[in-house]
Design a protein around this motif. Structure first.
Motif, short mmCIF file in Angstrom:
data_model
loop_
_atom_site.label_atom_id
_atom_site.label_comp_id
_atom_site.label_asym_id
_atom_site.label_seq_id
_atom_site.Cartn_x
_atom_site.Cartn_y
_atom_site.Cartn_z
N GLY A 102 0.79 -1.22 0.00
CA GLY A 102 0.00 0.00 0.00
C GLY A 102 0.82 1.28 0.00
N GLN A 103 2.15 1.18 0.06
CA GLN A 103 2.97 2.39 0.11
C GLN A 103 3.15 3.01 -1.28
N TYR A 104 3.23 2.18 -2.29
CA TYR A 104 3.40 2.65 -3.66
C TYR A 104 2.11 2.47 -4.44
N GLU A 105 2.01 3.12 -5.59
CA GLU A 105 0.74 3.20 -6.31
C GLU A 105 0.48 2.00 -7.22
N THR A 106 -0.80 1.66 -7.34
CA THR A 106 -1.31 0.76 -8.36
C THR A 106 -2.50 1.44 -9.01
N VAL A 107 -2.57 1.41 -10.33
CA VAL A 107 -3.68 2.04 -11.05
C VAL A 107 -4.35 0.98 -11.91
N LEU A 108 -5.64 0.78 -11.70
CA LEU A 108 -6.37 -0.27 -12.41
C LEU A 108 -7.25 0.32 -13.51
N ASN A 109 -7.67 -0.55 -14.43
CA ASN A 109 -8.57 -0.17 -15.53
C ASN A 109 -8.03 1.00 -16.34
N VAL A 110 -6.74 0.95 -16.63
CA VAL A 110 -6.10 1.99 -17.44
C VAL A 110 -6.35 1.68 -18.92
N ASP A 111 -6.87 2.64 -19.66
CA ASP A 111 -7.29 2.41 -21.04
C ASP A 111 -6.70 3.47 -21.96
N GLY A 112 -5.86 3.05 -22.90
CA GLY A 112 -5.28 3.98 -23.87
C GLY A 112 -3.86 4.37 -23.51
N LEU A 113 -3.10 4.75 -24.53
CA LEU A 113 -1.68 5.06 -24.34
C LEU A 113 -1.47 6.27 -23.44
N ASP A 114 -2.25 7.32 -23.63
CA ASP A 114 -2.09 8.52 -22.80
C ASP A 114 -2.33 8.20 -21.33
N GLN A 122 2.51 8.15 -12.39
CA GLN A 122 1.92 8.16 -11.05
C GLN A 122 2.61 7.13 -10.16
N CYS A 123 2.87 5.95 -10.70
CA CYS A 123 3.57 4.92 -9.93
C CYS A 123 4.99 5.36 -9.57
N VAL A 124 5.69 5.93 -10.54
CA VAL A 124 7.06 6.38 -10.29
C VAL A 124 7.07 7.50 -9.26
N ALA A 125 6.13 8.43 -9.37
CA ALA A 125 6.07 9.55 -8.44
C ALA A 125 5.81 9.09 -7.01
N SER A 126 5.11 7.97 -6.84
CA SER A 126 4.80 7.49 -5.50
C SER A 126 6.06 7.06 -4.74
N LEU A 127 7.14 6.82 -5.47
CA LEU A 127 8.41 6.48 -4.84
C LEU A 127 8.91 7.63 -3.97
N GLN A 128 8.57 8.86 -4.37
CA GLN A 128 9.04 10.05 -3.66
C GLN A 128 8.02 10.58 -2.65
N SER A 129 6.92 9.87 -2.45
CA SER A 129 5.89 10.36 -1.54
C SER A 129 6.41 10.36 -0.10
N HIS A 130 5.85 11.25 0.70
CA HIS A 130 6.24 11.33 2.12
C HIS A 130 5.93 10.02 2.83
N ARG A 131 4.81 9.40 2.47
CA ARG A 131 4.40 8.14 3.10
C ARG A 131 5.43 7.05 2.86
N ALA A 132 5.87 6.90 1.60
CA ALA A 132 6.84 5.87 1.28
C ALA A 132 8.21 6.16 1.90
N ALA A 133 8.62 7.44 1.86
CA ALA A 133 9.91 7.81 2.44
C ALA A 133 9.93 7.56 3.94
N SER A 134 8.81 7.84 4.62
CA SER A 134 8.71 7.61 6.05
C SER A 134 8.78 6.12 6.36
N TYR A 135 8.12 5.32 5.53
CA TYR A 135 8.14 3.86 5.72
C TYR A 135 9.55 3.32 5.52
N ARG A 136 10.27 3.84 4.50
CA ARG A 136 11.64 3.40 4.24
C ARG A 136 12.59 3.88 5.33
#
Length: 243
Positions: A102-114, A122-136
């Protein structure tokens, strides 16, 4: 002469030779032999090699929020396009010391290249979130993020299964939590799951249902999930938590 005759292959080879281990690139899930791609991706690769059914997909290695691989559209098209699940697979995720559930992002039902490109960012950005950094336990966020893209499964039921009790650490208990629809409601806490516990003989010893008149899982489904999970855990040689 060979390069004139096989120009496209030569260009591809030259491009691959310029890639460093830090370069963002894409590999199919079944081609991760010896590649560090994070807990989710490497776990899926092991399941594939052991013959388990895994939705097809690919992995962005060392995903860069500002420089997505140029062949992303091709890999997405080869997957069939349409709905996909985009899942974080950081190199420190699902390890022996911490799960990062639950610390990093998952995005479901993604449709289309954009939408796919946005979900990856969004998944990559979650690596830098305060929540994830605090957990690490750090603020730098130096860990690399890989991203799994898989064909979306139209699930009527979803959940988590632990081959050892995650609360008591009892290895003679297998635990299943299941909700209707997708697993997001379970992970976010929006839905209360049906809860099952089984002993080593696969007898259901705890059955805690939200609606006793409409159990989410049939006994046959519980037994199928249990057998497959125990089989996978035996082949992995360690307890597993599965989604």
């Amino acid at each position: 002469l060979l390069c004139e005759r096989y120009e496209s292959q030569c260009i591809t080879l030259a491009y691959l030779m310029t890639l460093s281990p830090e370069t963002s690139r894409i590999l199919p899930l079944d081609q991760l032999d010896g590649i560090q791609a994070g807990g989710k991706a490497n776990g899926l690769y092991r399941l594939i090699t052991l013959g388990f059914s895994v939705p097809p997909g690919f992995v962005l290695l060392n995903a860069d929020i500002d420089a997505l691989p140029v062949d992303l559209a091709r890999h997405y098209a080869e997957l069939g396009g349409g709905l996909v699940a985009v899942r974080s697979s950081a190199l420190d995720e699902d390890g022996s010391d911490a799960s990062f559930a639950g610390q990093y992002e998952t995005v479901l039902n993604v449709d289309g290249l954009d939408a796919l490109q946005q979900a990856i960012r969004q998944c990559v950005a979650s690596l830098q979130s305060h929540r994830a950094a605090s957990y690490r336990g750090d603020a730098a966020g130096a860990v690399k993020m890989c991203v799994v893209v898989q064909r979306m499964v139209n699930a009527s039921t979803a959940g988590v299964l632990f081959t050892a009790d995650p609360v008591s650490a009892r290895r003679d208990r297998l635990v299943i939590d299941a909700v209707q629809g997708l697993g997001e409601a379970l992970v976010s806490g929006e839905a209360t799951p049906d809860h099952y516990e089984l002993d080593l003989q696969n007898n259901i010893v705890v059955r805690d249902l939200v609606d006793s008149a409409a159990p989410i899982l049939s006994d046959a489904a519980i037994q199928m999930l249990t057998q497959q999970a125990r089989d996978a855990a035996a082949r992995f040689g360690e307890p597993l938590d599965t989604e």
